[in-house]
Design a protein around this motif. Structure first.
Motif, mmCIF file in Angstrom:
data_model
loop_
_atom_site.group_PDB
_atom_site.id
_atom_site.type_symbol
_atom_site.label_atom_id
_atom_site.label_comp_id
_atom_site.label_asym_id
_atom_site.label_seq_id
_atom_site.Cartn_x
_atom_site.Cartn_y
_atom_site.Cartn_z
ATOM 1 N N LEU A 101 32.621 -96.211 25.119
ATOM 2 C CA LEU A 101 31.597 -96.858 25.953
ATOM 3 C C LEU A 101 31.259 -96.024 27.257
ATOM 4 O O LEU A 101 32.349 -95.619 27.807
ATOM 5 C CB LEU A 101 32.308 -98.416 26.239
ATOM 6 C CG LEU A 101 31.089 -99.352 27.143
ATOM 7 C CD1 LEU A 101 30.265 -99.783 26.107
ATOM 8 C CD2 LEU A 101 32.195 -100.605 27.595
ATOM 9 N N LYS B 177 31.969 -108.241 19.305
ATOM 10 C CA LYS B 177 32.540 -107.171 20.183
ATOM 11 C C LYS B 177 31.486 -105.989 20.869
ATOM 12 O O LYS B 177 31.761 -105.616 22.203
ATOM 13 C CB LYS B 177 33.609 -106.061 19.440
ATOM 14 C CG LYS B 177 34.008 -104.894 20.070
ATOM 15 C CD LYS B 177 34.806 -105.214 21.398
ATOM 16 C CE LYS B 177 35.692 -104.052 21.815
ATOM 17 N NZ LYS B 177 34.835 -103.162 22.277
ATOM 18 N N GLN C 106 24.101 -115.063 32.746
ATOM 19 C CA GLN C 106 23.665 -113.458 32.229
ATOM 20 C C GLN C 106 22.793 -113.444 30.935
ATOM 21 O O GLN C 106 22.107 -112.428 30.921
ATOM 22 C CB GLN C 106 24.877 -112.710 31.875
ATOM 23 C CG GLN C 106 24.618 -111.123 31.896
ATOM 24 C CD GLN C 106 26.214 -110.399 31.836
ATOM 25 O OE1 GLN C 106 26.956 -110.947 31.709
ATOM 26 N NE2 GLN C 106 26.055 -109.223 31.640
ATOM 27 N N LYS D 102 30.058 -108.190 23.902
ATOM 28 C CA LYS D 102 31.149 -108.157 24.785
ATOM 29 C C LYS D 102 30.854 -106.762 25.562
ATOM 30 O O LYS D 102 30.888 -106.743 26.943
ATOM 31 C CB LYS D 102 32.271 -108.133 24.418
ATOM 32 C CG LYS D 102 32.786 -109.686 23.963
ATOM 33 C CD LYS D 102 34.130 -109.978 23.724
ATOM 34 C CE LYS D 102 34.356 -111.598 23.289
ATOM 35 N NZ LYS D 102 36.018 -111.693 22.896
ATOM 36 N N ASP D 103 30.805 -105.635 24.989
ATOM 37 C CA ASP D 103 30.634 -104.396 25.610
ATOM 38 C C ASP D 103 29.352 -104.429 26.303
ATOM 39 O O ASP D 103 29.410 -103.767 27.683
ATOM 40 C CB ASP D 103 30.589 -103.379 24.488
ATOM 41 C CG ASP D 103 32.092 -102.936 23.730
ATOM 42 O OD1 ASP D 103 32.956 -103.462 24.564
ATOM 43 O OD2 ASP D 103 32.314 -102.238 22.963
ATOM 44 N N LEU E 117 27.683 -106.875 27.754
ATOM 45 C CA LEU E 117 27.780 -107.738 28.832
ATOM 46 C C LEU E 117 28.559 -107.034 29.972
ATOM 47 O O LEU E 117 28.513 -107.449 31.254
ATOM 48 C CB LEU E 117 27.998 -109.037 28.383
ATOM 49 C CG LEU E 117 27.362 -109.804 27.593
ATOM 50 C CD1 LEU E 117 27.655 -111.251 27.078
ATOM 51 C CD2 LEU E 117 25.880 -110.031 28.138
ATOM 52 N N SER E 118 29.614 -106.274 29.534
ATOM 53 C CA SER E 118 30.329 -105.554 30.362
ATOM 54 C C SER E 118 29.530 -104.892 31.603
ATOM 55 O O SER E 118 30.149 -104.586 32.664
ATOM 56 C CB SER E 118 31.250 -104.626 29.907
ATOM 57 O OG SER E 118 30.950 -103.620 29.428
ATOM 58 N N PHE E 119 28.291 -104.405 31.255
ATOM 59 C CA PHE E 119 27.512 -103.535 32.385
ATOM 60 C C PHE E 119 27.109 -104.706 33.382
ATOM 61 O O PHE E 119 26.491 -104.044 34.368
ATOM 62 C CB PHE E 119 26.699 -102.784 31.826
ATOM 63 C CG PHE E 119 27.068 -101.828 30.924
ATOM 64 C CD1 PHE E 119 27.555 -100.495 31.435
ATOM 65 C CD2 PHE E 119 27.507 -101.854 29.725
ATOM 66 C CE1 PHE E 119 28.076 -99.590 30.815
ATOM 67 C CE2 PHE E 119 27.831 -100.936 28.821
ATOM 68 C CZ PHE E 119 28.155 -99.707 29.343
ATOM 69 N N GLY E 120 27.032 -105.965 33.348
ATOM 70 C CA GLY E 120 26.509 -106.854 34.187
ATOM 71 C C GLY E 120 25.263 -107.036 34.331
ATOM 72 O O GLY E 120 24.690 -107.716 35.298
#
Length: 382
Positions: free
Chosen positions: A105, A127, A27, A130-131, A133-136
């Protein structure tokens, strides 16, 4: 337009990033490099090589995103990209009432984004990454491992083991005394009083002259106490005799108001410029109405009749107006900035007050960051 001549490691970085994107098996792709190696300069060529149009450029601070915009890469802050901003009430600390604000978010990002490019990755808290990257989505992270880490947040580790490390200094930067001095500091060498080529001089703080203060396009220091003192000193030398800003005063924004724009540029935290007109002051509420011209705009281009909370100018930043109107701007005097506030920016002539001792865990990185804010000439006061 002059032809862009790439170094060998820049070409390899572009090729590796293109291969990474097409394979799609990881990613994040990280590019690291010190000052003068041309990290950000290759972004546009990298995107062209990948061959997509849905690219979103972003950075942690408003000023850093503005720099990307000025380089032809339309950008926002990371906050703007993925958070909604909302109030959660007011809390009381001692005799102070403080507004609690929080970021929520978003459920989804703007439609059509195929790639996110994050500049100045060293500033981004773990943090927040990480937020993101959570969208892919695939992310290219670019940064200088010599610069300061996030303030009051856990560091991310992306620059510890980058996919590409640019270590060839560009031909344009090879002759720069500023780059050479930054390399000495990275190597842990102590700077002695004296000249370092035509562009850099190291002096004692007691030898700083009024001419040096007035000749600097930016003064940089370590603490807010020193910053306030230097702002007052420069304003006094310039003949400003009011604690409130006056016409031609240099000020800097401390708040993002994305819906407030001038020629497409929003009012963002870190935007610097000059007061062009004072329309009025409400001393009871400590509010001002003024016109503001960003320093990169031509004469006659300015934000008209901004409502400004004047608490910062008066040294009362802990008592900022709690008015819920998000269009009230926050400014402070901009002659002197802390090194942390200057990160992501560049200035022609810098007077740097060496206060790295106040950044105990990152003294070397503090000094390196301060030095590399200078583009043409640097005076370091030790």
């Amino acid at each position: 337009m002059a032809e862009v001549i790439l170094t060998g490691d820049q070409k390899r970085a572009i090729a590796k990033a293109t291969e990474w994107y097409k394979l799609g098996n990881r990613q994040v792709f990280t590019i690291a490099g010190y000052a003068g190696t041309g990290k950000t300069e290759i972004v546009k060529q990298m995107v062209e090589s990948i061959g997509i149009t849905g690219v979103h450029f972003c950075a942690y601070t408003g000023k850093a995103s503005l720099v990307l915009n000025q380089r032809g890469c339309p950008a926002t802050t990371i906050h703007r990209l993925m958070y909604d901003f909302e109030s959660s009430g007011v809390r009381v600390e001692g005799n102070r009432r403080l507004k609690d604000m929080k970021f929520r978010l978003k459920d989804t990002l703007e439609h059509g984004i195929q790639l996110v490019v994050v500049d100045e990755i060293s500033m981004v808290p773990e943090k927040m990454m990480k937020d993101l990257l959570s969208f892919g989505l695939p992310v290219i992270a670019i940064g200088d491992p010599g610069q300061l880490p996030p303030v009051k947040h856990k560091n991310n580790t992306y620059l510890d083991d980058p996919d590409v490390f640019l270590d060839t200094v560009h031909r344009q930067a090879e002759c720069s005394s500023i780059i050479r001095v930054s390399m000495l500091v990275r190597q842990g060498k102590k700077l002695q009083v004296g000249s370092y080529g035509d562009d850099v001089v190291v002096i004692r703080k007691k030898d700083v002259t009024d001419k040096m203060l007035l000749g600097a396009s930016q003064v940089i220091c370590g603490t807010h106490r020193t910053r306030r003192k230097l702002n007052n000193q420069v304003r006094e030398l310039l003949g400003f005799d009011s604690e409130y800003p006056l016409v031609n005063d240099k000020i800097i924004s401390g708040k993002n108001i994305w819906d407030l724009t001038l020629e497409g540029y929003p009012m963002i935290n870190g935007l610097m410029g000059y007061v062009t007109k004072i329309h009025g002051i409400n001393h009871d509420k400590r509010l001002m109405e003024l016109d503001f011209r960003p320093d990169f705009m031509e004469e006659g281009m300015y934000f008209n009749r901004l409502i400004v909370d004047a608490h910062d100018f008066l040294g009362l930043e802990d008592e900022k107006n709690l008015n819920d109107n998000r269009n009230i701007c926050w400014f402070d005097f901009g002659y002197a900035l802390t090194c942390h506030k200057s990160q992501g920016s560049g200035f022609r002539n810098v007077l740097l007050y060496d206060e790295k001792r106040f950044c105990r865990d990152n003294e070397k990185r503090w000094l390196y960051t301060g030095i590399t804010r200078a583009e043409n000439r640097l005076i370091i006061a030790v």
